[in-house]
Design a protein around this motif. Sequence first.
Motif, PDB file in Angstrom:
ATOM      1  N   ASP A 194       0.826  -1.175  -0.001  1.00 47.47           N
ATOM      2  CA  ASP A 194       0.160   0.062  -0.119  1.00 47.47           C
ATOM      3  C   ASP A 194       0.935   1.395  -0.159  1.00 47.47           C
ATOM      4  O   ASP A 194       0.709   2.226  -0.805  1.00 47.47           O
ATOM      5  CB  ASP A 194      -0.733   0.107   1.207  1.00 47.47           C
ATOM      6  N   ALA A 195       1.917   1.245   0.836  1.00 47.25           N
ATOM      7  CA  ALA A 195       2.807   2.208   0.976  1.00 47.25           C
ATOM      8  C   ALA A 195       3.558   2.735  -0.477  1.00 47.25           C
ATOM      9  O   ALA A 195       3.678   3.646  -0.884  1.00 47.25           O
ATOM     10  CB  ALA A 195       3.592   2.372   1.913  1.00 47.25           C
ATOM     11  N   LEU A 196       3.999   1.429  -0.871  1.00 44.06           N
ATOM     12  CA  LEU A 196       4.670   1.607  -2.418  1.00 44.06           C
ATOM     13  C   LEU A 196       3.874   2.339  -3.188  1.00 44.06           C
ATOM     14  O   LEU A 196       4.061   2.839  -4.172  1.00 44.06           O
ATOM     15  CB  LEU A 196       5.253   0.114  -2.508  1.00 44.06           C
ATOM     16  N   THR A 197       2.737   1.659  -3.504  1.00 39.87           N
ATOM     17  CA  THR A 197       1.714   2.380  -4.215  1.00 39.87           C
ATOM     18  C   THR A 197       1.387   3.649  -4.069  1.00 39.87           C
ATOM     19  O   THR A 197       1.423   4.593  -5.079  1.00 39.87           O
ATOM     20  CB  THR A 197       0.188   1.559  -4.012  1.00 39.87           C
ATOM     21  N   HIS A 198       1.206   4.129  -2.814  1.00 37.00           N
ATOM     22  CA  HIS A 198       1.109   5.672  -2.492  1.00 37.00           C
ATOM     23  C   HIS A 198       2.572   6.424  -3.335  1.00 37.00           C
ATOM     24  O   HIS A 198       2.240   7.497  -3.885  1.00 37.00           O
ATOM     25  CB  HIS A 198       1.088   6.012  -0.957  1.00 37.00           C
ATOM     26  N   ALA A 199       3.646   5.986  -2.839  1.00 39.61           N
ATOM     27  CA  ALA A 199       4.854   6.594  -3.527  1.00 39.61           C
ATOM     28  C   ALA A 199       4.791   6.578  -4.870  1.00 39.61           C
ATOM     29  O   ALA A 199       5.180   7.581  -5.500  1.00 39.61           O
ATOM     30  CB  ALA A 199       6.122   5.727  -2.968  1.00 39.61           C
ATOM     31  N   MET A 200       4.455   5.476  -5.629  1.00 38.09           N
ATOM     32  CA  MET A 200       4.634   5.411  -7.014  1.00 38.09           C
ATOM     33  C   MET A 200       3.578   6.192  -7.577  1.00 38.09           C
ATOM     34  O   MET A 200       3.768   6.811  -8.603  1.00 38.09           O
ATOM     35  CB  MET A 200       4.210   3.898  -7.393  1.00 38.09           C
ATOM     36  N   GLU A 201       2.164   6.284  -7.011  1.00 41.57           N
ATOM     37  CA  GLU A 201       1.378   7.145  -7.642  1.00 41.57           C
ATOM     38  C   GLU A 201       1.559   8.677  -7.423  1.00 41.57           C
ATOM     39  O   GLU A 201       1.241   9.291  -8.125  1.00 41.57           O
ATOM     40  CB  GLU A 201      -0.136   6.749  -7.472  1.00 41.57           C
ATOM     41  N   ALA A 202       2.187   8.921  -6.338  1.00 39.20           N
ATOM     42  CA  ALA A 202       2.467  10.407  -6.146  1.00 39.20           C
ATOM     43  C   ALA A 202       3.591  10.930  -6.981  1.00 39.20           C
ATOM     44  O   ALA A 202       3.494  11.789  -7.537  1.00 39.20           O
ATOM     45  CB  ALA A 202       3.026  10.517  -4.575  1.00 39.20           C
ATOM     46  N   TYR A 203       4.488  10.107  -7.460  1.00 42.72           N
ATOM     47  CA  TYR A 203       5.439  10.220  -8.205  1.00 42.72           C
ATOM     48  C   TYR A 203       5.040  10.447  -9.583  1.00 42.72           C
ATOM     49  O   TYR A 203       5.631  11.290 -10.398  1.00 42.72           O
ATOM     50  CB  TYR A 203       6.796   9.311  -8.335  1.00 42.72           C
ATOM     51  N   ILE A 204       4.275   9.443 -10.160  1.00 40.27           N
ATOM     52  CA  ILE A 204       3.589   9.900 -11.500  1.00 40.27           C
ATOM     53  C   ILE A 204       2.609  10.622 -11.670  1.00 40.27           C
ATOM     54  O   ILE A 204       2.013  11.087 -12.708  1.00 40.27           O
ATOM     55  CB  ILE A 204       3.391   8.533 -12.246  1.00 40.27           C
ATOM     56  N   SER A 205       1.675  11.175 -10.827  1.00 36.67           N
ATOM     57  CA  SER A 205       0.649  11.832 -10.471  1.00 36.67           C
ATOM     58  C   SER A 205       0.985  13.240 -11.330  1.00 36.67           C
ATOM     59  O   SER A 205       1.810  14.092 -11.075  1.00 36.67           O
ATOM     60  CB  SER A 205       0.100  12.194  -9.195  1.00 36.67           C
TER      61      SER A 205
END
Length: 383
Positions: A194-205
């Motif tokens: 879940d945390a990794l998803t947060h980081a990934m999506e924030a980065y590409i958002s």
Amino acid sequence: MMSGFIFQIPPRIVFGPGYVQKVGEEAKRFGSTAMVVTGRTATTRSGALDAVVASLEAAGLAVVKFAEVESDPSVAIVEKGAALAREKGVDVLVALGGGSPMDAAKGMAILMTNEGPIATYEKEQPANAGAPIIAVPTTAGTASEITRFTVITDPEARIKMLITFPGIIPRVAVLDPELTVSMPPAITAATGMDALTHAMEAYISLRGNALTAVQALEAIELIGDNLVRAVMNGADMEARQNMLLGQMLAGFAFSNASVALVHSMSRPLGAHFGIPHGTANAMLLPPVMAFNRPACTDKLARVAMALGEPVEGLSLREASLVAVEALDALFMETGLPRRLSKFGVTESSIPALAKDALASGSTANNPRVPTQDEIEGIYASIL
């Protein structure tokens, strides 16, 4: 040219082993009566609830316990907790546990200072800031202890309401990695993904900025290096501390840059099939990033580097493909379920899921705008 941005985080963060003992000292700045909002069993079994209550009482506060929060907190539980807090004259809420107690406490905080019902605030901002919250996470994934978001479930309507309001950012976040040691491997894996998803999506958002990019990449590196270690050996304190720090940095990033298509697709899976949020995100992260890759090859190439993959001499396209493969390999190592059918999802249910995902506000932040058919295809690929 960089556009302007606003960045919001809690006023105070207290981070370190054994720092649960500081909860009382922090709480007494807000008044004399605290209500601990937590789940039904986990924090009692682990001793975390006793530790928080002892700290509050040692600081001279009266303590009200509300240990009734279910997974995916409901409108009814939020209203019940808020009513109890008003009845007992509570000055500060102490949210203890994973994302569910944090979400519940944020909903209660709104209703302690604003008229209900809570559903009103899915579409409009409350008039008043919520009651003070001190957030004490016992998992390393949601980062709800530092965000302006809460998700409240309406079981009758079968929807999860996302409420976004700066007035519910906790006043203090107390992060003690020792409280995360009791997490079993499956929960460690799901919250970590879940945390990794947060980081990934924030980065590409599309709503990301220079600050969120730095935090997201650091979070990806910390989580990539430590997630499997924490899953395999829950007593590895270095891994636990790094995971707690990584998920907090991911929280800083996504609470300001927002999330994207993975979250749009995971919410209906939770609402319709009860799939835990972290597990749903974990299953969706690799195929959604494979879908996004052509629209953000440069960023995914940086992700490959953050994950420690050898990309020297590769083109951006080649490095971005490595990133997608690395995310899938990391997911496989966690041992989490890989197929939606395990949770009762059928081919016939996919169009309705895709329709809900397409309508989600998070989809607009995605670097590659999907059609409903493309979303259906991603669901089908992991059925």
